[in-house]
Design an enzyme around this catalytic site. Structure first.
Site, PDB file in Angstrom:
ATOM      1  N   ILE A  46       0.952  -1.211   0.000  1.00 38.17           N
ATOM      2  CA  ILE A  46       0.030   0.225   0.305  1.00 38.17           C
ATOM      3  C   ILE A  46       0.895   1.372  -0.027  1.00 38.17           C
ATOM      4  CG2 ILE A  46      -0.136  -0.193   2.489  1.00 38.17           C
ATOM      5  CD1 ILE A  46      -2.850   1.026   1.971  1.00 38.17           C
ATOM      6  N   ALA A  47       0.536   2.151  -0.902  1.00 41.12           N
ATOM      7  CA  ALA A  47       1.533   3.407  -1.005  1.00 41.12           C
ATOM      8  C   ALA A  47       0.616   4.451  -1.517  1.00 41.12           C
ATOM      9  CB  ALA A  47       2.733   3.115  -1.921  1.00 41.12           C
ATOM     10  N   GLU A  72       2.675  -7.151   6.852  1.00 45.06           N
ATOM     11  CA  GLU A  72       3.947  -6.901   7.607  1.00 45.06           C
ATOM     12  C   GLU A  72       4.122  -5.316   7.290  1.00 45.06           C
ATOM     13  OE1 GLU A  72       4.241  -9.342   4.985  1.00 45.06           O
ATOM     14  OE2 GLU A  72       4.570 -10.914   6.405  1.00 45.06           O
ATOM     15  N   ASN A 118       7.850   2.272  10.915  1.00 46.79           N
ATOM     16  CA  ASN A 118       6.769   3.114  10.294  1.00 46.79           C
ATOM     17  C   ASN A 118       5.563   3.417  11.278  1.00 46.79           C
ATOM     18  OD1 ASN A 118       5.100   4.223   8.504  1.00 46.79           O
ATOM     19  ND2 ASN A 118       5.512   2.661   6.788  1.00 46.79           N
ATOM     20  N   TYR A 163      -3.130   1.100  10.771  1.00 43.35           N
ATOM     21  CA  TYR A 163      -3.508  -0.154  10.730  1.00 43.35           C
ATOM     22  C   TYR A 163      -4.169  -0.568  12.055  1.00 43.35           C
ATOM     23  CZ  TYR A 163      -0.359  -0.689   6.795  1.00 43.35           C
ATOM     24  OH  TYR A 163       0.146  -0.358   5.664  1.00 43.35           O
TER      25      TYR A 163
END
Length: 149
Positions: free
Chosen positions: A72-73, A106, A111, A118
């Site tokens: 995801i970015a 992961e 981060n 999350y």
């Protein structure tokens, strides 16, 4: 911000997706990896489109009732506007419709922004994978989210 459209990733999106992948990750996926991944029946890859440009993307592999979120970015200049959250919400909504009731991913232990997102979305830490990442070498936090079936 203009209207954000979340839709399935297509071949034509890969150059823009790859550019975001390169600016985000020290060991980016190749264009070929994205091309192959979106062609598999057991994958779901989404993009967030803003004014005709790809603002972000995410993807997962699904196996029966479990799905692994692979990446995801969001474009660097668009981070902090909820795009990543919207992508994940839609990914999990569609996945749930397809029978996925558990998600794993992961994330680099450093981060904190991603870990916080999350956790807000119901993911819980289930352990650490030592030296999972390279460039730089770093541990990964393993996170899961489950729904009642």
């Amino acid at each position: 911000m203009s209207k954000l459209i979340i839709r399935q990733m297509e071949q034509k999106d890969i150059p823009q997706v790859y550019a975001i992948e390169e600016e985000t990750f020290s060991m980016p996926w190749s264009k070929k990896a994205f091309e192959e991944s979106i062609s598999y029946y057991h994958t779901l890859f989404l993009v967030a489109e803003l004014d005709g440009e790809i603002a972000g993307y995410c993807g997962c592999y699904q196996s029966l009732e479990e799905a692994e979120i692979t990446n995801i970015a969001v474009k660097r200049q668009l981070r902090g506007h909820g795009i990543g959250r919207r992508l994940l919400e839609e990914l999990m909504r569609i996945g749930k419709e397809q029978g996925a009731f558990a998600y794993t991913l992961e994330v680099r232990v450093s981060n904190q922004a991603a870990i916080h997102l999350y956790e807000k979305m119901g993911f819980t830490s289930f352990g650490i994978r030592k030296n999972f990442y390279e460039k730089p070498k770093e541990d990964a936090m393993i996170m899961w989210r489950h729904w009642e079936i």
